[in-house]
Design a protein around this motif. Sequence first.
Motif, PDB file in Angstrom:
ATOM      1  N   GLN A 103      42.994 -36.201  25.286  1.00  0.00           N
ATOM      2  CA  GLN A 103      44.608 -36.858  25.477  1.00  0.00           C
ATOM      3  C   GLN A 103      44.277 -37.095  27.628  1.00  0.00           C
ATOM      4  O   GLN A 103      44.407 -38.108  27.390  1.00  0.00           O
ATOM      5  CB  GLN A 103      45.307 -36.016  25.367  1.00  0.00           C
ATOM      6  CG  GLN A 103      46.892 -36.499  25.647  1.00  0.00           C
ATOM      7  CD  GLN A 103      46.683 -37.474  24.998  1.00  0.00           C
ATOM      8  OE1 GLN A 103      46.372 -37.990  23.574  1.00  0.00           O
ATOM      9  NE2 GLN A 103      47.495 -38.748  25.477  1.00  0.00           N
ATOM     10  N   LYS A 150      49.192 -43.144  18.518  1.00  0.00           N
ATOM     11  CA  LYS A 150      48.237 -42.741  18.423  1.00  0.00           C
ATOM     12  C   LYS A 150      46.649 -43.671  18.164  1.00  0.00           C
ATOM     13  O   LYS A 150      47.406 -44.671  17.523  1.00  0.00           O
ATOM     14  CB  LYS A 150      48.580 -41.415  17.361  1.00  0.00           C
ATOM     15  CG  LYS A 150      49.653 -40.175  17.867  1.00  0.00           C
ATOM     16  CD  LYS A 150      49.101 -38.959  16.830  1.00  0.00           C
ATOM     17  CE  LYS A 150      47.420 -38.429  17.272  1.00  0.00           C
ATOM     18  NZ  LYS A 150      47.643 -37.447  16.365  1.00  0.00           N
ATOM     19  N   VAL A 180      44.547 -39.329  20.092  1.00  0.00           N
ATOM     20  CA  VAL A 180      44.700 -39.643  20.851  1.00  0.00           C
ATOM     21  C   VAL A 180      46.466 -40.416  21.895  1.00  0.00           C
ATOM     22  O   VAL A 180      45.876 -40.705  20.731  1.00  0.00           O
ATOM     23  CB  VAL A 180      44.281 -40.204  22.760  1.00  0.00           C
ATOM     24  CG1 VAL A 180      42.857 -38.948  23.078  1.00  0.00           C
ATOM     25  CG2 VAL A 180      43.558 -41.062  22.322  1.00  0.00           C
ATOM     26  N   GLN A 181      47.134 -39.940  21.894  1.00  0.00           N
ATOM     27  CA  GLN A 181      48.723 -40.886  22.200  1.00  0.00           C
ATOM     28  C   GLN A 181      48.578 -41.526  23.134  1.00  0.00           C
ATOM     29  O   GLN A 181      47.873 -41.514  24.478  1.00  0.00           O
ATOM     30  CB  GLN A 181      49.572 -39.576  22.306  1.00  0.00           C
ATOM     31  CG  GLN A 181      49.676 -38.519  20.967  1.00  0.00           C
ATOM     32  CD  GLN A 181      51.338 -37.511  21.140  1.00  0.00           C
ATOM     33  OE1 GLN A 181      51.444 -37.543  22.300  1.00  0.00           O
ATOM     34  NE2 GLN A 181      51.996 -37.924  20.180  1.00  0.00           N
TER      35      GLN A 181
END
Length: 342
Positions: free
Chosen positions: A183, A211, A215-216
């Motif tokens: 991330q 997302k 990962v956001q």
Amino acid sequence: MYRFEEYDLIIDARCEREYAEDHIPGAINLPVVNDDEYAEVGTLHRTDKMQAYLIGVEYSLKNIARHLESVIAKRSRRDRILVYCFRGGKRSRLWFDALDTIGYKVQRLPGGWKGYRRWVNEQLETYPREFSYVVLSGPTGCGKTRLLYQLETEGAQVLDLEAIAAHRGSVIGAIPGVPQPTQKYFDSLLLHVLSRFSSERTVWVEAESKKIGDVQLPPALLETMHSKGALLQVSAPMAERVRLWREDYAHFESDPDALVERLAYLRSLVGGKEFDLWRGLAGSRKIPELFERLMIAHYDPSYSRSMKRNYQMLTDVPRIELHDLRPAALNNCARNLISRFG
């Protein structure tokens, strides 16, 4: 904003594990102490600080000497060098002293990686809002990502979030043999790309959920895309969409049973009868029929629900019909879009 492009070489002096978690894009890892040495010195530091520093400096001088011979000796003496460690402390100071003694123009990053990380977080809270976005929406397999590639080829500012995330954006979107960034490193890469853009030009991007794989996306980016982005609806004939899936997901074409098993969590959502149909198509190796059925029964309805939830305006959205998803056809479409939307 940091101006990392002003340096010819950026040295990350931390150990390999720290570098793998996150680093300044473009920096090379020349550890003062490696993972094992760092752990050894850290453990000893709890009971005998002087001995820990003695061993740490011994390791550091040996490692720096090796890096000087293998990497630094090949560099021009006119190079501008930036070096950093975790907090801008002892490890970067050891590198700085060596390079400064040789005669290089060298600087240490104030606050080290920790300061840099704080800056990245601060920037991602506001910086994405400085751009105007054109958002390509449309069901899975309609060619949005390929169209983005052609837009970039034609000179448009393209933010390819799936490329940065190393993921195609769904539960089956993992790219074989290509791990996703952490991330923190995704954040670094995203800010690095945005920092190269001009706020006076349009940024083209694909509609995404919160997302992409693991990962956001930063809220500021999503909120700006959802509330202020100019939305375009991309569509393509089902035959073209199936052909695209067969190219992009060739690993599932050779093992369709693995694909269906990956989607087993959807059984309660689509129903046992529908899921058994998928399994039957996979078992009989009817790949085009399987891909089409997955899109019709799950991916298209799911995408429609997501768009209604995330975008305020879905009426009177300009439609882009892609009848052919091959590069030459998309190239002409990209030129037309740039002339229309900038």
